[in-house]
Design an enzyme around this catalytic site. Structure first.
Site, PDB file in Angstrom:
ATOM      1  N   HIS A   1      -4.332   2.933  -2.817  1.00 39.82           N
ATOM      2  CA  HIS A   1      -3.078   3.647  -3.080  1.00 39.82           C
ATOM      3  C   HIS A   1      -2.337   3.039  -4.268  1.00 39.82           C
ATOM      4  O   HIS A   1      -2.455   1.843  -4.550  1.00 39.82           O
ATOM      5  CB  HIS A   1      -2.192   3.740  -1.824  1.00 39.82           C
ATOM      6  CG  HIS A   1      -1.553   2.474  -1.375  1.00 39.82           C
ATOM      7  ND1 HIS A   1      -1.518   2.087  -0.059  1.00 39.82           N
ATOM      8  CD2 HIS A   1      -0.891   1.508  -2.042  1.00 39.82           C
ATOM      9  CE1 HIS A   1      -0.871   0.941   0.050  1.00 39.82           C
ATOM     10  NE2 HIS A   1      -0.477   0.568  -1.143  1.00 39.82           N
TER      11      HIS A   1
ATOM     12  N   ASP B   1       8.841   3.580  -5.512  1.00 34.56           N
ATOM     13  CA  ASP B   1       8.915   4.107  -4.148  1.00 34.56           C
ATOM     14  C   ASP B   1       9.966   3.383  -3.306  1.00 34.56           C
ATOM     15  O   ASP B   1      10.513   2.356  -3.714  1.00 34.56           O
ATOM     16  CB  ASP B   1       7.530   4.025  -3.474  1.00 34.56           C
ATOM     17  CG  ASP B   1       6.820   2.692  -3.709  1.00 34.56           C
ATOM     18  OD1 ASP B   1       7.477   1.732  -4.125  1.00 34.56           O
ATOM     19  OD2 ASP B   1       5.607   2.632  -3.470  1.00 34.56           O
TER      20      ASP B   1
ATOM     21  N   GLU C   1      -1.314   7.816  -0.856  1.00 35.94           N
ATOM     22  CA  GLU C   1      -2.409   7.377  -0.010  1.00 35.94           C
ATOM     23  C   GLU C   1      -3.653   8.231  -0.271  1.00 35.94           C
ATOM     24  O   GLU C   1      -3.547   9.332  -0.824  1.00 35.94           O
ATOM     25  CB  GLU C   1      -2.007   7.553   1.467  1.00 35.94           C
ATOM     26  CG  GLU C   1      -0.750   6.786   1.871  1.00 35.94           C
ATOM     27  CD  GLU C   1      -1.015   5.310   2.162  1.00 35.94           C
ATOM     28  OE1 GLU C   1      -2.009   4.755   1.655  1.00 35.94           O
ATOM     29  OE2 GLU C   1      -0.225   4.706   2.902  1.00 35.94           O
TER      30      GLU C   1
ATOM     31  N   ASN D   1      -6.485   0.338   0.111  1.00 36.54           N
ATOM     32  CA  ASN D   1      -7.189   1.623   0.233  1.00 36.54           C
ATOM     33  C   ASN D   1      -7.120   2.413  -1.080  1.00 36.54           C
ATOM     34  O   ASN D   1      -7.432   3.593  -1.115  1.00 36.54           O
ATOM     35  CB  ASN D   1      -6.609   2.457   1.385  1.00 36.54           C
ATOM     36  CG  ASN D   1      -5.122   2.750   1.194  1.00 36.54           C
ATOM     37  OD1 ASN D   1      -4.539   2.392   0.166  1.00 36.54           O
ATOM     38  ND2 ASN D   1      -4.515   3.399   2.173  1.00 36.54           N
TER      39      ASN D   1
HETATM   40  C1  F6R Z   1       4.842  -1.121  -4.278  1.00 39.96           C
HETATM   41  C2  F6R Z   1       3.806  -0.121  -4.110  1.00 39.96           C
HETATM   42  C3  F6R Z   1       2.474  -0.410  -3.521  1.00 39.96           C
HETATM   43  C4  F6R Z   1       1.921  -1.796  -3.799  1.00 39.96           C
HETATM   44  C5  F6R Z   1       0.565  -1.991  -3.126  1.00 39.96           C
HETATM   45  C6  F6R Z   1       0.016  -3.387  -3.337  1.00 39.96           C
HETATM   46  O1  F6R Z   1       6.000  -0.570  -4.838  1.00 39.96           O
HETATM   47  O2  F6R Z   1       4.069   0.988  -4.431  1.00 39.96           O
HETATM   48  O3  F6R Z   1       1.570   0.558  -3.992  1.00 39.96           O
HETATM   49  O4  F6R Z   1       1.808  -1.988  -5.182  1.00 39.96           O
HETATM   50  O5  F6R Z   1       0.691  -1.761  -1.754  1.00 39.96           O
HETATM   51  O6  F6R Z   1       0.835  -4.301  -2.659  1.00 39.96           O
HETATM   52  P1  F6R Z   1       0.638  -5.868  -2.779  1.00 39.96           P
HETATM   53  O7  F6R Z   1       1.005  -6.234  -4.188  1.00 39.96           O
HETATM   54  O8  F6R Z   1       1.598  -6.451  -1.779  1.00 39.96           O
HETATM   55  O9  F6R Z   1      -0.789  -6.144  -2.468  1.00 39.96           O
END
Ligand code: F6R
Length: 243
Positions: A138, A67, A143, A136
């Protein structure tokens, strides 16, 4: 679904790097799907070390990132393009022309998302997709929703995600409101999936996502249906499910 419990974040990072290394050694021209966020940083550090030691060769590896924020320039230090170069690509022997991140500067969302989805197909699909887990549920920027988005698309970020990511920006107002992300269908087409999770603050969502009902309201729960998922999580993240 295989679950590996690790002692702590460093142990998680080394084990995740082991799995990624095995993929690279077994198939030197693998297509790796990569993630940003804080969780994979330790694994990237390990991969850099192993490459510098001469134990890993990225010269034939291609990468596709999950992303990117919409509207951030690539030289913005909060862009995922910048993140990947900073934490990984600048330090390994990868051919940068084989590294791919959605282009957040392309204003035409349909055009960019279509291009990205076709690009992944043209590479022959993803051999190993690395994922972090949002609070959450995701994955990528998919989301909680009423249904599963299939392909790469443009999303409106939810307040909880903006809150979680504001630590990287001057203020919550500076966090972009939209992103381009692989869809759940794109992720599920990956041949193998590796999820890394760390910390007590993820314990509840680990339980919901991997031990609860499969629902688009917890996007990561769909991974229960994937035939080859490995979760590498530390004790704290697994504290509500494994004793
Ligand atoms: C990152 C992404 C997100 C993260 C998620 C967890 O490219 O797509 O889905 O993997 O937000 O983030 P952290 O590792 O910072 O807790």
């Amino acid at each position: 679904m295989k679950i590996y419990k690790t002692a702590d974040y460093n142990d998680m990072s080394r084990k995740a790097a082991n799995i990624i290394s095995a993929q690279i050694i077994g198939k030197p021209d693998s297509v790796l799907g990569l993630a940003t966020g804080s969780t994979p940083i330790g694994a990237y550090k390990e991969l850099v070390l192993r490459c510098k030691n001469g134990d890993l060769d990225f010269s034939d590896i291609s990468t596709v990132n999950l992303d990117e924020y919409r509207g951030l320039k690539r030289d913005n230090d909060q862009s995922y393009y910048y993140f990947m170069n900073h934490h990984l690509f600048d330090h390994i022997n990868i051919d940068k022309s084989r590294t791919n991140v959605p282009d957040g500067t392309e204003p035409d969302a349909d055009k960019e998302c279509d291009r990205y989805e076709k690009l992944i197909d043209s590479l022959g699909g993803i051999d190993l997709q690395l994922l972090g887990l949002g609070h959450n549920g995701h994955i990528g920027f998919n989301e909680p929703a009423e249904d599963y988005p299939k392909t790469t698309h443009c999303v409106d970020l939810q307040e909880s995600t903006i809150e979680a990511n504001k630590r990287f920006f001057a203020s919550a107002d500076d966090v972009p409101r939209q992103a381009y992300t692989m869809g759940i269908g794109t992720i599920m087409k990956a041949k193998k999936i590796l999820v890394v999770v760390s910390g007590a603050d993820k314990a509840e969502i680990v339980k919901k996502a991997f031990f609860g009902p499969v629902t688009p309201k917890v996007p990561a729960s769909i991974l229960q249906f994937h035939p080859d998922v490995t979760i590498v999580a530390d004790e704290e993240a697994l504290s509500q499910v494994l004793k």
